[in-house]
Design a protein around this motif. Structure first.
Motif, PDB file in Angstrom:
ATOM      1  N   UNK A  53      -0.885 -15.727  13.314  1.00 20.49           N
ATOM      2  CA  UNK A  53       0.439 -15.075  13.989  1.00 20.49           C
ATOM      3  C   UNK A  53       0.990 -14.314  12.656  1.00 20.49           C
ATOM      4  N   UNK A  54       0.730 -14.564  11.480  1.00 23.16           N
ATOM      5  CA  UNK A  54       1.519 -13.722  10.481  1.00 23.16           C
ATOM      6  C   UNK A  54       1.035 -12.311  10.454  1.00 23.16           C
ATOM      7  N   UNK A  55       1.879 -11.518  10.312  1.00 27.23           N
ATOM      8  CA  UNK A  55       1.885 -10.230  10.209  1.00 27.23           C
ATOM      9  C   UNK A  55       1.300  -9.604   8.807  1.00 27.23           C
ATOM     10  N   UNK A  56       0.140 -10.038   8.556  1.00 26.23           N
ATOM     11  CA  UNK A  56      -0.700  -9.441   7.478  1.00 26.23           C
ATOM     12  C   UNK A  56      -2.181  -9.277   7.730  1.00 26.23           C
ATOM     13  N   UNK A  57      -2.836  -8.334   7.144  1.00 24.48           N
ATOM     14  CA  UNK A  57      -4.392  -7.983   7.603  1.00 24.48           C
ATOM     15  C   UNK A  57      -4.927  -9.029   6.572  1.00 24.48           C
ATOM     16  N   UNK A  58      -6.279  -9.495   6.741  1.00 16.48           N
ATOM     17  CA  UNK A  58      -6.769 -10.659   6.008  1.00 16.48           C
ATOM     18  C   UNK A  58      -7.144  -9.945   4.520  1.00 16.48           C
ATOM     19  N   UNK A  59      -6.812 -10.531   3.369  1.00 15.59           N
ATOM     20  CA  UNK A  59      -6.945  -9.705   2.104  1.00 15.59           C
ATOM     21  C   UNK A  59      -5.851  -9.206   1.506  1.00 15.59           C
ATOM     22  N   UNK A  60      -4.880  -9.083   2.404  1.00 13.09           N
ATOM     23  CA  UNK A  60      -3.473  -8.187   2.169  1.00 13.09           C
ATOM     24  C   UNK A  60      -2.597  -9.272   1.659  1.00 13.09           C
ATOM     25  N   UNK A  61      -1.612  -8.939   0.695  1.00 12.95           N
ATOM     26  CA  UNK A  61      -0.644  -9.471   0.131  1.00 12.95           C
ATOM     27  C   UNK A  61       0.814  -8.993   0.245  1.00 12.95           C
ATOM     28  N   UNK A  62       1.727  -9.803   0.594  1.00 12.29           N
ATOM     29  CA  UNK A  62       3.173  -9.559   0.817  1.00 12.29           C
ATOM     30  C   UNK A  62       3.858 -10.233  -0.195  1.00 12.29           C
ATOM     31  N   UNK A  63       4.396  -9.221  -1.279  1.00 11.95           N
ATOM     32  CA  UNK A  63       5.213  -9.446  -2.565  1.00 11.95           C
ATOM     33  C   UNK A  63       6.798  -9.934  -2.119  1.00 11.95           C
ATOM     34  N   UNK A  64       7.381 -10.935  -2.733  1.00 12.33           N
ATOM     35  CA  UNK A  64       8.402 -11.268  -2.484  1.00 12.33           C
ATOM     36  C   UNK A  64       9.176 -11.289  -1.136  1.00 12.33           C
TER      37      UNK A  64
END
Length: 215
Positions: A53-64
């Motif tokens: 359910x987390x809004x990121x694609x696989x391999x993607x990083x969300x900073x801060x």
């Protein structure tokens, strides 16, 4: 006669609905009490799928996403997970930790067992207790890292207790003196950080799930 049959059918339907309502209400009251007392693991039906359910694609990083806490979604080398770590100047014990969040406690247990085996096959597990172990981390270049892994429900808590640099030595041109690098300090005594994780594992799980990932 026909009216009596209709009344009977209505009575049966009411009885079935009442029984179903009692079961639902009973489960709503009883199950949280059971799980709160540590008597059972919540069934997968009630577990939030944090990774899916987390809004990121696989391999993607969300900073801060929360202050200097970062989140990366992984789908390699084991069950899908969210890797959470701190990238700012570290002033508290919690900021020296990293986390792996899974969709379920069964997936985190599988990852924990895989990591335990990997450590064991590398240089051996040197310490372990209920739901945790510590040893020299495999697959590290230019350093030796003594790490701890703690299993808390669907979260793995990881701490680097000691880091020893193993970069190539520096030789002085003047007198052929060999200079070896000093061990890198984490800022916290290894025993203190290990005890901190063991004592506060539930609070740490709550922080990463309900503060960092909820931001």
């Amino acid at each position: 006669m026909e009216q009596q049959k209709k009344k009977k059918k209505v009575g049966v339907i009411i009885a079935i609905c009442s029984a179903a309502l009692v079961l639902v209400l009973g489960a709503a009251v009883y199950l949280p009490l059971v799980y709160a007392n540590g008597n059972a693991n919540p069934p997968h039906l009630f577990e939030k799928k944090y990774v899916s359910e987390y809004d990121l694609d696989y391999g993607e990083t969300a900073y801060k996403v929360y202050k200097n806490w970062n989140v990366r979604k992984n789908n390699y080398n084991g069950p899908d997970n969210l890797y959470v770590w701190y990238s700012g100047e570290k002033s508290t014990a919690r900021e020296h930790l990293s986390f792996m969040v899974f969709n379920s406690s069964s997936q985190s247990k599988k990852a924990f067992n895989n990591m335990h085996e990997h450590y064991q096959n590398y240089r051996g597990v040197e310490e372990e207790g209920e739901n945790w172990f510590a040893g020299w981390e495999p697959d590290v270049c230019d350093a030796s890292i003594y790490s701890m892994v703690y299993l808390e429900d669907n979260v793995l808590i990881m701490a680097e207790l000691e880091i020893i640099g193993e970069w190539p030595v520096i030789v002085s041109d003047e007198d052929d003196t060999v200079i070896t690098p000093e061990p890198v300090k984490t800022g916290f005594d290894s025993g203190t950080l290990k005890d901190y994780v063991i004592k506060h594992s539930d609070d740490l799980k709550d922080f990463v799930l309900n503060t960092v990932l909820a931001s």
